[in-house]
Structures are given as C-alpha cells and as structure tokens.
Design a protein around this motif. Structure first.
Motif, PDB file in Angstrom:
ATOM      1  N   SER A  81       0.828  -1.122   0.006  1.00 27.39           N
ATOM      2  CA  SER A  81      -0.081   0.180  -0.019  1.00 27.39           C
ATOM      3  C   SER A  81       0.734   1.150   0.015  1.00 27.39           C
ATOM      4  N   ILE A  82       2.044   1.295   0.716  1.00 24.99           N
ATOM      5  CA  ILE A  82       2.865   2.514   0.843  1.00 24.99           C
ATOM      6  C   ILE A  82       3.411   2.502  -0.539  1.00 24.99           C
ATOM      7  N   LEU A  83       4.071   1.502  -1.224  1.00 23.55           N
ATOM      8  CA  LEU A  83       4.695   1.767  -2.472  1.00 23.55           C
ATOM      9  C   LEU A  83       3.677   2.173  -3.553  1.00 23.55           C
ATOM     10  N   THR A  84       2.516   1.695  -3.370  1.00 23.40           N
ATOM     11  CA  THR A  84       1.519   2.112  -4.357  1.00 23.40           C
ATOM     12  C   THR A  84       1.270   3.659  -4.169  1.00 23.40           C
ATOM     13  N   ASP A  85       1.052   3.917  -2.730  1.00 25.75           N
ATOM     14  CA  ASP A  85       0.628   5.509  -2.636  1.00 25.75           C
ATOM     15  C   ASP A  85       1.694   6.254  -2.867  1.00 25.75           C
ATOM     16  N   LEU A  86       2.883   6.011  -2.918  1.00 23.26           N
ATOM     17  CA  LEU A  86       3.916   6.692  -3.398  1.00 23.26           C
ATOM     18  C   LEU A  86       4.222   6.653  -4.930  1.00 23.26           C
ATOM     19  N   GLY A  87       3.490   5.814  -5.746  1.00 26.43           N
ATOM     20  CA  GLY A  87       3.471   5.973  -6.889  1.00 26.43           C
ATOM     21  C   GLY A  87       4.589   5.119  -7.546  1.00 26.43           C
ATOM     22  N   MET A  88       5.268   4.137  -6.753  1.00 21.63           N
ATOM     23  CA  MET A  88       6.361   3.345  -7.225  1.00 21.63           C
ATOM     24  C   MET A  88       5.771   2.106  -7.661  1.00 21.63           C
ATOM     25  N   ILE A  89       4.651   1.663  -7.697  1.00 26.88           N
ATOM     26  CA  ILE A  89       3.963   0.324  -8.413  1.00 26.88           C
ATOM     27  C   ILE A  89       2.939   1.023  -9.253  1.00 26.88           C
ATOM     28  N   ASP A  90       2.810   0.561 -10.604  1.00 26.71           N
ATOM     29  CA  ASP A  90       1.712   0.754 -11.617  1.00 26.71           C
ATOM     30  C   ASP A  90       0.811  -0.709 -11.452  1.00 26.71           C
ATOM     31  N   LEU A  91      -0.432  -0.200 -11.243  1.00 22.35           N
ATOM     32  CA  LEU A  91      -1.467  -1.164 -11.191  1.00 22.35           C
ATOM     33  C   LEU A  91      -2.268  -1.142 -12.469  1.00 22.35           C
ATOM     34  N   ASN A  92      -2.295  -2.318 -12.803  1.00 26.38           N
ATOM     35  CA  ASN A  92      -3.319  -2.741 -14.003  1.00 26.38           C
ATOM     36  C   ASN A  92      -4.854  -2.795 -13.596  1.00 26.38           C
ATOM     37  N   PRO A  93      -5.680  -2.190 -14.236  1.00 25.20           N
ATOM     38  CA  PRO A  93      -7.073  -2.448 -13.832  1.00 25.20           C
ATOM     39  C   PRO A  93      -7.635  -3.987 -14.015  1.00 25.20           C
ATOM     40  N   ASP A  94      -8.344  -4.470 -13.415  1.00 22.96           N
ATOM     41  CA  ASP A  94      -9.084  -5.808 -13.552  1.00 22.96           C
ATOM     42  C   ASP A  94     -10.018  -5.694 -14.679  1.00 22.96           C
ATOM     43  N   PRO A  95      -9.409  -6.733 -15.656  1.00 22.48           N
ATOM     44  CA  PRO A  95     -10.156  -6.649 -16.757  1.00 22.48           C
ATOM     45  C   PRO A  95     -11.847  -7.044 -16.787  1.00 22.48           C
ATOM     46  N   GLU A  96     -12.024  -7.715 -15.671  1.00 17.95           N
ATOM     47  CA  GLU A  96     -13.445  -8.193 -15.278  1.00 17.95           C
ATOM     48  C   GLU A  96     -14.167  -7.062 -14.526  1.00 17.95           C
ATOM     49  N   ASP A  97     -13.386  -5.987 -14.180  1.00 20.37           N
ATOM     50  CA  ASP A  97     -14.285  -4.933 -13.484  1.00 20.37           C
ATOM     51  C   ASP A  97     -15.245  -4.310 -14.352  1.00 20.37           C
ATOM     52  N   PRO A  98     -16.704  -4.285 -14.095  1.00 21.68           N
ATOM     53  CA  PRO A  98     -17.507  -3.693 -14.828  1.00 21.68           C
ATOM     54  C   PRO A  98     -17.501  -2.021 -15.020  1.00 21.68           C
ATOM     55  N   ASN A  99     -16.763  -1.703 -14.150  1.00 22.87           N
ATOM     56  CA  ASN A  99     -16.488  -0.276 -13.848  1.00 22.87           C
ATOM     57  C   ASN A  99     -15.176   0.250 -14.438  1.00 22.87           C
ATOM     58  N   ARG A 100     -14.631  -0.689 -15.128  1.00 25.97           N
ATOM     59  CA  ARG A 100     -13.064  -0.350 -15.632  1.00 25.97           C
ATOM     60  C   ARG A 100     -13.520   0.609 -16.803  1.00 25.97           C
ATOM     61  N   ASP A 101     -12.372   1.706 -16.971  1.00 30.42           N
ATOM     62  CA  ASP A 101     -12.293   2.512 -18.125  1.00 30.42           C
ATOM     63  C   ASP A 101     -11.704   1.805 -19.154  1.00 30.42           C
ATOM     64  N   THR A 102     -12.578   1.496 -20.131  1.00 30.03           N
ATOM     65  CA  THR A 102     -12.275   0.810 -21.487  1.00 30.03           C
ATOM     66  C   THR A 102     -11.988   1.909 -22.541  1.00 30.03           C
ATOM     67  N   SER A 103     -11.968   3.227 -22.423  1.00 32.59           N
ATOM     68  CA  SER A 103     -11.723   3.997 -23.405  1.00 32.59           C
ATOM     69  C   SER A 103     -10.408   3.944 -24.003  1.00 32.59           C
ATOM     70  N   LYS A 104      -9.359   3.498 -23.275  1.00 39.10           N
ATOM     71  CA  LYS A 104      -7.946   3.382 -23.819  1.00 39.10           C
ATOM     72  C   LYS A 104      -7.560   2.166 -24.126  1.00 39.10           C
ATOM     73  N   ASP A 105      -8.516   1.154 -24.283  1.00 36.28           N
ATOM     74  CA  ASP A 105      -8.214  -0.228 -24.326  1.00 36.28           C
ATOM     75  C   ASP A 105      -7.383  -0.420 -25.702  1.00 36.28           C
ATOM     76  N   ASP A 106      -7.910   0.135 -26.668  1.00 38.33           N
ATOM     77  CA  ASP A 106      -7.189   0.206 -28.153  1.00 38.33           C
ATOM     78  C   ASP A 106      -6.035   0.710 -28.013  1.00 38.33           C
ATOM     79  N   ASP A 107      -5.676   1.758 -27.231  1.00 41.83           N
ATOM     80  CA  ASP A 107      -4.356   2.379 -27.313  1.00 41.83           C
ATOM     81  C   ASP A 107      -3.301   1.590 -26.438  1.00 41.83           C
ATOM     82  N   ASP A 108      -3.800   0.868 -25.727  1.00 42.24           N
ATOM     83  CA  ASP A 108      -3.018  -0.338 -24.777  1.00 42.24           C
ATOM     84  C   ASP A 108      -2.500  -1.575 -25.613  1.00 42.24           C
ATOM     85  N   MET A 109      -3.249  -1.766 -26.578  1.00 35.75           N
ATOM     86  CA  MET A 109      -3.019  -2.902 -27.313  1.00 35.75           C
ATOM     87  C   MET A 109      -2.052  -2.633 -28.467  1.00 35.75           C
ATOM     88  N   GLU A 110      -2.013  -1.201 -28.851  1.00 34.53           N
ATOM     89  CA  GLU A 110      -0.787  -0.858 -29.697  1.00 34.53           C
ATOM     90  C   GLU A 110       0.175  -0.727 -29.146  1.00 34.53           C
TER      91      GLU A 110
END
Length: 287
Positions: A258-287
């Motif tokens: 939690s401390i590393l995450t709050d300090l921005g030292m770990i990048d979290l990937n969104p859960d692909p099964e999360d219905p509230n996940r932002d999918t607007s940049k999915d195509d950009d991430d595929m490229e």
C-alpha cells in the motif's frame, strides 16, 4: 190618541206598512184553514177578504193596499193630517176575528210588535257583529300570513346572501391559497435551480482546481497529485496520525504494498473483469 204630524200625503203609509210588515215577518200562524172576514174601514169602499191563516201576509198586504187606495184626504192643502195610531192594531184585531177587549188586544199587539222589531234589530246587530268579527279575524289572519311570508322571504334572502358571501370568501381563500402554493413552488424551484447551479459551479471549480493540481504535479514530475502529496515531507502531526491509522491495522506485506502504491512506485493494471473499468484506452494499450 191622536197627534198632529207633518206628512207629505195622508195617511202615513210608511208607519202602517212598517208595523204590519214586522208583524207579518215575525208572527207565526195560529189557526189553519180558517176564513177571516176583514172589513176595510176609513174609506168609501167596504170589502170582505177571505184569508187562509191569520194573520196572513198576502191578506195584510192586500188590506193595507186597499186601505191606502181608498183612504181619501180630509184636508186638501193642509200640511198636517191626523193619524190614528190604533189603526194597525185595530186592523189586526178585526182581521183576527177577535170579539174580546180591544185595549187588551192592542196592548198585547204592541208588545208583540215591539218584541218582534227588537228581535229583528237584535238579530241584525248580532249578524253585523258576527260579520265584523269574521272580517276582523280574516284581516288578522291575512296580516299574520303576510308577515309570515315576508319573514320567510327575508330569511331566505338572508340565507342566500350568507351562502353567496361564504362561497365568495371560500373562493377567495382558495385563490389566495393557490397563489401562495404557486409562489412557494416557484420559490422552491428557483431555490433548487440556484442550488443546482451552485453545485455545478462548485464541482466545476473543484474539477478545475483538481485539474490544475494534476497539471502542476505532472510539471513537477509526479504521476498524480496523490503521489505528490504522499511524497511531500515533512508531514504534519495530523497527516502522520492519519497515515498511522491507515497502515497500522495492515500486516507487513499489505502495508508495504500500500505504501509503495501510494508513493507511485507501483503501476496497477485495472481488473479486466471489473464492470466499472475504463475501457476508453483499451485500443491504445493494445498498440
């Protein structure tokens, strides 16, 4: 008794006719089917008349008319004539065929005539009094009925006026209440609109401030404002207490993550099964 009376024509027809007619009208027959011989006196003609009952009305009328027709004036130009007041009683006496004392008959005759005349006038007076009483009672009843009708009409008019007034007041109260409700609804709508606009303004200002902070954090090399605030030192006592409360209940591994995450030292990937996940940049991430 003889008396000098001023008369227009002799003898006094009115006096004798009144006495005889009063007797005829009030005296009942005393004998049935008896023939009476009547002698007309004081005239140049003597006549005998058969009558059915004594005293018979037709006989008395004929007798009087015959006497008046045959009686000649004794003074041609005199304004006074002698009238025998016993003539009516004598005619009745002779018509009845009486042979007794004339004075006794005359006294009884005058008494009966006076009684009959008195009864006649008494009956007329009683009839007039009864008629006057009936008229007075009818007039009083009419007056009372008129007063009752006027009272009823006045009460109906007052009731109608009171009803109209009450209806007008109720209509006015309803109109005022409707206007007040409309004014209240308008005020509430305006207040709601003002609150909405104020909330929108606040949110816009907060979003603009957050966006400015995010831009400032990126300019300073931080990935986000949260990371920038987490890395800022020194912390105030309140901030240190909040961090201790946040991380104190975690185990060592979870706290470190939690401390590393709050300090921005770990990048979290969104859960692909999360219905509230932002999918607007999915195509950009595929490229």
């Amino acid at each position: 008794v003889k008396q000098k009376l001023p008369v227009a024509t002799p003898p006094d027809e009115t006096f004798q006719r009144s006495l005889l007619e009063a007797q005829i009208a009030n005296k009942a027959p005393t004998q049935a089917a008896k023939t009476v011989t009547a002698t007309i006196l004081s005239g140049p003609v003597k006549q005998k008349l058969p009558v059915a009952t004594p005293p018979d009305e037709a006989f008395q009328r004929s007798l009087l008319e015959a006497q008046l027709a045959n009686k000649a004036p004794t003074q041609a130009a005199s304004p006074f004539q002698s009238v025998d007041y016993d003539s009516a009683a004598r005619l009745a006496y002779e018509a009845a065929g009486e042979s007794g004392d004339f004075d006794a008959f005359k006294a009884k005759y005058l008494e009966d005539a006076s009684a009959m005349v008195g009864d006649k006038y008494k009956a007329a007076a009683e009839a007039d009094a009864a008629e006057a009483k009936a008229k007075a009672e009818a007039a009083e009843a009419a007056r009372l009925a008129k007063e009752a009708e006027e009272k009823r009409l006045a009460e109906e008019a007052a009731a109608a006026e009171a009803k109209a007034k009450a209806e007008a007041e109720a209509a006015e109260a309803a109109r005022l209440a409707e206007e007040a409700a409309a004014a209240k609804a308008k005020a509430e709508a305006e207040a709601a609109e003002a609150a909405r606009l104020a909330e929108e303004k606040r949110l816009a200002e907060e979003a603009a401030a957050a966006e400015a902070l995010e831009a400032e954090a990126r300019e300073l090399g931080y990935p986000s404002v949260a990371v920038m605030k987490a890395r800022q030192q020194p912390k105030s006592a309140e901030e240190e207490a909040a961090l201790a409360s946040k991380y104190g209940a975690m185990d060592l591994e979870e706290r470190a993550f939690s401390i590393l995450t709050d300090l921005g030292m770990i990048d979290l990937n969104p859960d692909p099964e999360d219905p509230n996940r932002d999918t607007s940049k999915d195509d950009d991430d595929m490229e």
